[in-house]
Design a protein around this motif. Structure first.
Motif, PDB file in Angstrom:
ATOM      1  N   THR B 482       0.816  -1.223   0.000  1.00  0.00           N
ATOM      2  CA  THR B 482       0.000   0.000   0.000  1.00  0.00           C
ATOM      3  C   THR B 482       0.849   1.272   0.000  1.00  0.00           C
ATOM      4  O   THR B 482       0.332   2.362  -0.201  1.00  0.00           O
ATOM      5  N   ARG B 483       2.111   1.144   0.255  1.00  0.00           N
ATOM      6  CA  ARG B 483       3.073   2.253   0.163  1.00  0.00           C
ATOM      7  C   ARG B 483       2.864   3.311   1.245  1.00  0.00           C
ATOM      8  O   ARG B 483       3.786   3.948   1.693  1.00  0.00           O
ATOM      9  N   ARG B 484       1.655   3.535   1.641  1.00  0.00           N
ATOM     10  CA  ARG B 484       1.426   4.485   2.737  1.00  0.00           C
ATOM     11  C   ARG B 484       0.400   3.875   3.694  1.00  0.00           C
ATOM     12  O   ARG B 484      -0.265   2.895   3.356  1.00  0.00           O
ATOM     13  N   PRO B 485       0.245   4.441   4.897  1.00  0.00           N
ATOM     14  CA  PRO B 485      -0.649   3.822   5.881  1.00  0.00           C
ATOM     15  C   PRO B 485      -2.107   3.783   5.389  1.00  0.00           C
ATOM     16  O   PRO B 485      -2.600   4.777   4.830  1.00  0.00           O
ATOM     17  N   VAL B 486      -2.670   2.668   5.597  1.00  0.00           N
ATOM     18  CA  VAL B 486      -4.066   2.443   5.208  1.00  0.00           C
ATOM     19  C   VAL B 486      -4.792   1.879   6.430  1.00  0.00           C
ATOM     20  O   VAL B 486      -4.225   1.071   7.169  1.00  0.00           O
ATOM     21  N   THR B 487      -6.031   2.330   6.628  1.00  0.00           N
ATOM     22  CA  THR B 487      -6.815   1.789   7.749  1.00  0.00           C
ATOM     23  C   THR B 487      -7.794   0.742   7.230  1.00  0.00           C
ATOM     24  O   THR B 487      -8.641   1.037   6.379  1.00  0.00           O
ATOM     25  N   LEU B 488      -7.641  -0.453   7.729  1.00  0.00           N
ATOM     26  CA  LEU B 488      -8.604  -1.516   7.422  1.00  0.00           C
ATOM     27  C   LEU B 488      -9.591  -1.590   8.582  1.00  0.00           C
ATOM     28  O   LEU B 488      -9.182  -1.790   9.737  1.00  0.00           O
ATOM     29  N   THR B 489     -10.857  -1.370   8.292  1.00  0.00           N
ATOM     30  CA  THR B 489     -11.893  -1.414   9.338  1.00  0.00           C
ATOM     31  C   THR B 489     -12.733  -2.664   9.148  1.00  0.00           C
ATOM     32  O   THR B 489     -13.266  -2.893   8.055  1.00  0.00           O
ATOM     33  N   LEU B 490     -12.816  -3.458  10.191  1.00  0.00           N
ATOM     34  CA  LEU B 490     -13.624  -4.684  10.162  1.00  0.00           C
ATOM     35  C   LEU B 490     -14.765  -4.540  11.157  1.00  0.00           C
ATOM     36  O   LEU B 490     -14.546  -4.158  12.313  1.00  0.00           O
ATOM     37  N   ARG B 491     -15.966  -4.843  10.693  1.00  0.00           N
ATOM     38  CA  ARG B 491     -17.124  -4.765  11.591  1.00  0.00           C
ATOM     39  C   ARG B 491     -17.120  -5.940  12.571  1.00  0.00           C
ATOM     40  O   ARG B 491     -16.898  -7.092  12.161  1.00  0.00           O
ATOM     41  N   ILE B 492     -17.351  -5.655  13.830  1.00  0.00           N
ATOM     42  CA  ILE B 492     -17.645  -6.724  14.797  1.00  0.00           C
ATOM     43  C   ILE B 492     -19.168  -6.790  14.908  1.00  0.00           C
ATOM     44  O   ILE B 492     -19.794  -5.866  15.429  1.00  0.00           O
ATOM     45  N   PRO B 493     -19.756  -7.836  14.394  1.00  0.00           N
ATOM     46  CA  PRO B 493     -21.224  -7.861  14.372  1.00  0.00           C
ATOM     47  C   PRO B 493     -21.815  -7.694  15.766  1.00  0.00           C
ATOM     48  O   PRO B 493     -21.259  -8.205  16.745  1.00  0.00           O
ATOM     49  N   ALA B 494     -22.920  -7.002  15.836  1.00  0.00           N
ATOM     50  CA  ALA B 494     -23.574  -6.793  17.130  1.00  0.00           C
ATOM     51  C   ALA B 494     -23.930  -8.121  17.776  1.00  0.00           C
ATOM     52  O   ALA B 494     -23.863  -8.266  18.994  1.00  0.00           O
ATOM     53  N   TRP B 495     -24.327  -9.120  16.962  1.00  0.00           N
ATOM     54  CA  TRP B 495     -24.683 -10.419  17.550  1.00  0.00           C
ATOM     55  C   TRP B 495     -23.490 -11.059  18.241  1.00  0.00           C
ATOM     56  O   TRP B 495     -23.644 -11.874  19.142  1.00  0.00           O
ATOM     57  N   ALA B 496     -22.260 -10.709  17.797  1.00  0.00           N
ATOM     58  CA  ALA B 496     -21.062 -11.324  18.361  1.00  0.00           C
ATOM     59  C   ALA B 496     -20.670 -10.656  19.671  1.00  0.00           C
ATOM     60  O   ALA B 496     -20.286 -11.318  20.631  1.00  0.00           O
ATOM     61  N   GLY B 497     -20.756  -9.337  19.679  1.00  0.00           N
ATOM     62  CA  GLY B 497     -20.384  -8.617  20.897  1.00  0.00           C
ATOM     63  C   GLY B 497     -18.881  -8.455  21.069  1.00  0.00           C
ATOM     64  O   GLY B 497     -18.423  -7.500  21.664  1.00  0.00           O
ATOM     65  N   HIS B 498     -18.121  -9.387  20.541  1.00  0.00           N
ATOM     66  CA  HIS B 498     -16.664  -9.279  20.628  1.00  0.00           C
ATOM     67  C   HIS B 498     -16.054 -10.111  19.505  1.00  0.00           C
ATOM     68  O   HIS B 498     -16.744 -10.905  18.851  1.00  0.00           O
ATOM     69  N   ALA B 499     -14.769  -9.929  19.323  1.00  0.00           N
ATOM     70  CA  ALA B 499     -14.058 -10.733  18.323  1.00  0.00           C
ATOM     71  C   ALA B 499     -12.619 -10.893  18.791  1.00  0.00           C
ATOM     72  O   ALA B 499     -12.088 -10.047  19.514  1.00  0.00           O
ATOM     73  N   ASP B 500     -11.985 -11.986  18.384  1.00  0.00           N
ATOM     74  CA  ASP B 500     -10.564 -12.181  18.646  1.00  0.00           C
ATOM     75  C   ASP B 500      -9.812 -11.838  17.379  1.00  0.00           C
ATOM     76  O   ASP B 500     -10.075 -12.402  16.311  1.00  0.00           O
ATOM     77  N   VAL B 501      -8.903 -10.901  17.492  1.00  0.00           N
ATOM     78  CA  VAL B 501      -8.229 -10.377  16.309  1.00  0.00           C
ATOM     79  C   VAL B 501      -6.740 -10.684  16.405  1.00  0.00           C
ATOM     80  O   VAL B 501      -6.116 -10.522  17.455  1.00  0.00           O
ATOM     81  N   GLN B 502      -6.199 -11.126  15.297  1.00  0.00           N
ATOM     82  CA  GLN B 502      -4.769 -11.360  15.234  1.00  0.00           C
ATOM     83  C   GLN B 502      -4.215 -10.655  13.997  1.00  0.00           C
ATOM     84  O   GLN B 502      -4.732 -10.825  12.896  1.00  0.00           O
ATOM     85  N   VAL B 503      -3.205  -9.855  14.201  1.00  0.00           N
ATOM     86  CA  VAL B 503      -2.573  -9.153  13.082  1.00  0.00           C
ATOM     87  C   VAL B 503      -1.213  -9.793  12.852  1.00  0.00           C
ATOM     88  O   VAL B 503      -0.337  -9.738  13.722  1.00  0.00           O
TER      89      VAL B 503
END
Lengths: 654, 654
Positions: B482-503
């Motif tokens: 991407t050459r420059r900073p990019v923001t990737l936004t992922l929705r955490i569905p309301a039904w889930a309430g939370h998510a485990d994220v690994q980068v």
């Protein structure tokens, strides 16, 4: 009072057909009384019958005059070309139902002014009859649709049926008249057109069937009964074109004798079943009679509201499937309640089973009588069991549409209910008692006199007094010397389960059956007292009725109660009642301990924590039939019980 | 892949209008992607989009050819006098929705045969256009009703709206074409007729409003946006004649900007709200936009089914009042779900609030996708949440009526839903992601590639892989530098309430917000993993939803589950689930411990003892959208919990 039926030798002559109620089977276990044999003397029903005579009949007449529904007949009789028909295509029937109500009222009244109005209205109807007997203001003229070109929706034979019923009421109360001649010519035309040598067809809306059967009974002309039979037997063989609601809408999906339940449009189903039973009785068709009985049983067990109301769908004014009985979308059309009474009464006459009188009581007091406003000048068409929003206030001068308000409306675009209430109130006492060769059966309670002579020769005069439906004490006083033993049968309502009975000065006995029978020679002044338990009681629904799971209702005597709250007060929608607290009985209703289920406003209504309950104090419940007489309000019959805490998870928004 | 939007200097030129999805606002917080920027690569949605291309489009075309709905255009173009129109008056719109679906499909396909079918169909439509631009097969010929003589029910402008939408899809995927010319001539005719100097009127069925707004956006001609604005502003001022259902049926009861909730006919309400938001955005009318947002909020909180379905009444295909959400009479029309998605998507683009994507996910997966049969050759029109009886099996060769069966039907008398599903599936991926100047937002999960260049100049290529909606692991892999900073936004569905994220190889973190934002310079091979909790979970309804009191539902991931039982198996109607027992998660659904509530057959369904509970063992719950693919059955989403014993009395019969 005397009556021709007193002499058994007259029982077979035409003269005996002169007097009677709306249903006079050639043979039945119980015999209906005539308006000369039973008369209201006071109380709840006398007040309503007076309101009917003084308000409802005139209300219907003046509305139909003003909006041109009566004028349709004048225009039809004129030679004016291309005149415009007022109202939908079956408004003729409203005029006929009004005439029927007037005829019953005239049967017991000397009101010369009413008699004059009646005769003038009949003359206007009669003038519109065509030379071949056909009489309908919406069909057959060059600019109208052709006669019988739309049997599915046209309602021609339906209208004829109501004209014939009006004529039968005249025969039964006055013997003859211009309307009777009109009806006979019309029925002959129908026989010619649709009889054994005519077109094999039926009307989308049954009604001609019971009407023709009754005209056959009233005139002794069996052709009409044969024609009723043909119409009943033809139905269910696909003679009507397919419609969007499906053929069960007008009961053309199955032959009457093959159906296991009432189904489709509720009024149509009930009128058809009534006509089918008439045909079965007059032709000795026990299979057909048994099918109708079974349909009634299934329908009452699975498709009937607590109020006796029938019809769960607004879309097609139809029954739902078994146990589909949503309170907030209850259609429970007033006319369906009247149709249910027509059917229950016929079944009661044939079998004597008090279950039919039980349902008739329930439906009459809680469904049909919920329709008229207390002043008799406005009506409910549908009778919901849960009004969530106050809705709009119907215009007093305009035609209303159905079911948009918590208030009754003076008149409707489709206005079948007001005139149906009128003819019912005008003849209501005829459903209260019957006789047999050696006894009298009291099925409904109130204040009335029965004055008859039995086939056994015993003259019987009973005065019934009671504060029913609000008080449970019923006193029957003999006013005559019966000379020979007579059996007085009193129904113990199913809701009561038992009654305390006292005969004269004998001790009080508790009876738990379905009836009390007292056989003796009655003397003037003999008194029988029936005491019914009037404490308010909780009612729980069958768990298969999904729409009212977790709720309770309250009844008091024969009345279903409801919680009504004024539009500017708290809404009934979030009320919870404490079913473990005392249920108090009040003068005409009950009182319960209420809570408000306070639910936090949330963006998504699923997966939240249970509501917190706040004390609301005592809530007054009133008879359902009397709600909506004090301005816009919310109302519910089924009251939520406190929710059960459950060990289930939560979750936030969509 | 490259796109003209990559160069910010092109953002204002007509050329940029060539490519895009169904909704391309002139300004928005989030920018929609074009079909050149997002493409399905596999999984649930690729399979459905392929079924759409291979089955649904052809199914719709061949049905409409066979029953003459396409032929209407040929007859309209001919000089044949008095020809008979096939189908109801708005079937033109079905042809247009098919053309829209074909256009989206052609936007990513080299299918020459489809392109040929499309062009031939467009030519037949175009041939029916009249010299002044008017184009409708049901109105305006000497033997037909006059143009615009029945705006309440005639659906003329509604049909035009769908033609315009089809043309917009062609502009957005191919730039131009015959249908675009037709649409522009038609829109000019409408502007002439109903514009600032024309007749002050609206169509009974909204749809022209969002269509004109989009045509304005696609062509740059502001007159169309002005006309859309006029139609939106005129509504609610009584320009439509009174109808039986009341004026809220077609939203003519209140001006859009004054209404607090969606109401009346659900599809009409949703299409209108979508058009009103378009107008608000294009005219900078913040008051109007806020009104629509508030209507969405109120409707979602009080008038929406668990499936996202909207519409509680069969009678008028309308919303009920707040919390009136009967599962067995859920109308939840497929087209209303599609209309809801149209509105939620527009609101999401403007605000970025993930709640809109949450509802869109729910409605798409559980309401809209419940419509097509798994083979794509039959559809539900209504989407009930409780099927009590298996009903009749729809004919495979005949037109069906709505809602009489537990099975999907190939085609309907009113067949708006199949073509609406077709155009939705053909463009579904365009609702999955958006971009901003320096980021990409993933709103929906599945298997797809995003390939775009941001306004910041960063080229972004992400591959999303996931077994969604059945598996909760979502893997996003960068395929570009991407050459420059990019923001990737992922929705955490309301039904889930939370998510485990690994980068990458960093540790796993649990996130509990509504979105995860990862800002970095992405390199090819960079992997982000989002793990959503897929254990089945109980859902309890708001206590104000009377119709499901005492029941629970089960969801798994984004899917609402249901209990389905074959017609020859035990019915779902008397099942009770043990909410205190384990809720097992299965491969695609869940399993619960069931009981049968055995109720003695009784003559009257009120006042009886509670049912006895019999063990039923384990019951399998399946995704609601997949029910009714294996023959007639009964089904329910809301499962009764065991009844609470209550200290209330009993009583026998009526």
């Amino acid at each position: 009072m005397t009556d021709t039926l007193a002499d058994p030798t007259l029982a077979e002559t035409p003269a005996t057909r002169l007097r009677g109620g709306p249903v006079m089977p050639t043979s039945s276990l119980l015999h209906p009384l005539t308006s000369a044999e039973i008369r209201l003397t006071g109380g709840y029903w006398r007040r309503w019958q007076r309101t009917n005579a003084e308000v409802v009949l005139g209300h219907c007449e003046s509305w139909m005059e003003r909006i041109g529904w009566i004028g349709n007949f004048d225009r039809a009789a004129s030679s004016e070309p291309g005149w415009e028909h007022a109202g939908i295509e079956f408004v003729d029937s409203e005029v006929y139902k009004l005439l029927e109500g007037m005829a019953w009222e005239l049967g017991r009244s000397d009101d010369a002014e009413l008699a004059d109005r009646y005769e003038r209205l009949v003359a206007r109807v009669a003038a519109a009859q065509e030379p071949d007997g056909y009489l309908h203001t919406s069909f057959g003229r060059p600019w109208q649709r052709a006669r019988y070109s739309d049997l599915e929706w046209g309602h021609e034979l339906y209208c004829f049926g109501h004209l014939i019923q009006a004529a039968v009421a005249r025969i039964r109360t006055a013997g003859s008249g211009l309307l009777v001649d009109v009806a006979v010519r019309l029925a002959d035309h129908v026989y010619e057109t649709f009889g054994p040598d005519g077109r094999e067809a039926v009307c989308g809306h049954p009604e001609i069937e019971p009407a023709l059967a009754e005209l056959g009974r009233a005139t002794g002309d069996r052709r009409y009964i044969e024609l009723a039979r043909l119409f009943v037997e033809r139905r269910g063989h696909g003679l009507l074109r397919p419609i969007e609601y499906g053929q069960e809408y007008f009961q053309d999906d199955l032959p009457v004798r093959e159906a296991a339940t009432l189904r489709g449009h509720a009024v149509r189903a009930l009128y058809l079943a009534a006509g089918a039973l008439d045909v079965a009785v007059e032709t000795g068709d026990e299979t057909l009679a048994a099918a109708v009985e079974e349909q009634w049983r299934h329908t009452v067990a699975t498709r009937t509201y607590l109020t006796g109301g029938m019809g769960s769908h607004h879309q097609d004014e139809a029954y739902g499937v078994d146990f589909e009985l949503p309170p907030d979308r209850a259609y429970s059309e007033t006319c369906a309640g009247i149709g249910s009474n027509m059917l229950s009464w016929r079944l009661l006459l044939q079998s004597g089973d008090p279950a039919y009188a039980d349902l008739l009581e329930r439906t009459l007091l809680n469904n049909v009588m919920a329709s008229p406003r207390e002043d008799g000048a406005a009506f409910f068409y549908t009778n919901t069991l849960h009004q969530r929003n106050p809705g709009t206030v119907p215009a007093e001068d305009d035609l209303s549409v159905r079911a948009l308000s918590s208030l009754r409306a003076p008149w409707f675009e489709v206005s079948c209910c007001p005139t149906n209430v009128a003819r019912t109130l005008a003849s209501v006492e005829l459903y209260f008692a019957t006789k047999t060769a050696d006894g009298v059966q009291i099925h409904q309670y109130g204040e009335f006199d029965v004055d008859t002579t039995l086939d056994s020769g015993a003259p019987v005069v009973f005065s019934v007094t009671s504060g029913y439906p609000y008080r449970g004490s019923v006193v029957v006083t003999s006013r005559a010397e019966t000379r020979r033993p007579v059996t007085l049968t009193l129904r113990i309502p199913a809701w009561a389960g038992h009654a305390d009975v006292q005969v004269g000065s004998e001790g009080v006995s508790r009876v738990t059956g379905r009836t009390v029978e007292i056989t003796r020679v009655f003397h003037p002044g003999d008194v029988i007292t029936l005491d019914l338990p009037m404490d308010a009681r909780w009612v729980t629904p069958d768990p298969r009725i999904d729409a009212v799971r977790g709720t309770v209702a309250v009844e008091r005597g024969p009345l279903v109660l409801c919680l009504e709250q004024a539009a500017d007060g708290p809404s009934v929608n979030d009320v919870v009642v404490d079913t473990s607290a005392t249920l108090w009985t009040t003068d005409r209703g009950a009182a319960v301990t209420g809570r408000r289920a306070a639910v936090d406003s949330a963006p998504w209504p699923y997966g939240k924590t249970p509501a917190t309950l706040q004390d609301l104090g005592t809530l007054q419940l009133v008879p359902y039939s009397t709600w909506a007489n004090h301005g816009p309000s919310t109302m519910r019959v089924w009251l939520p019980a406190p929710p059960t805490p459950r060990s289930v998870g939560e979750q936030p928004t969509p």
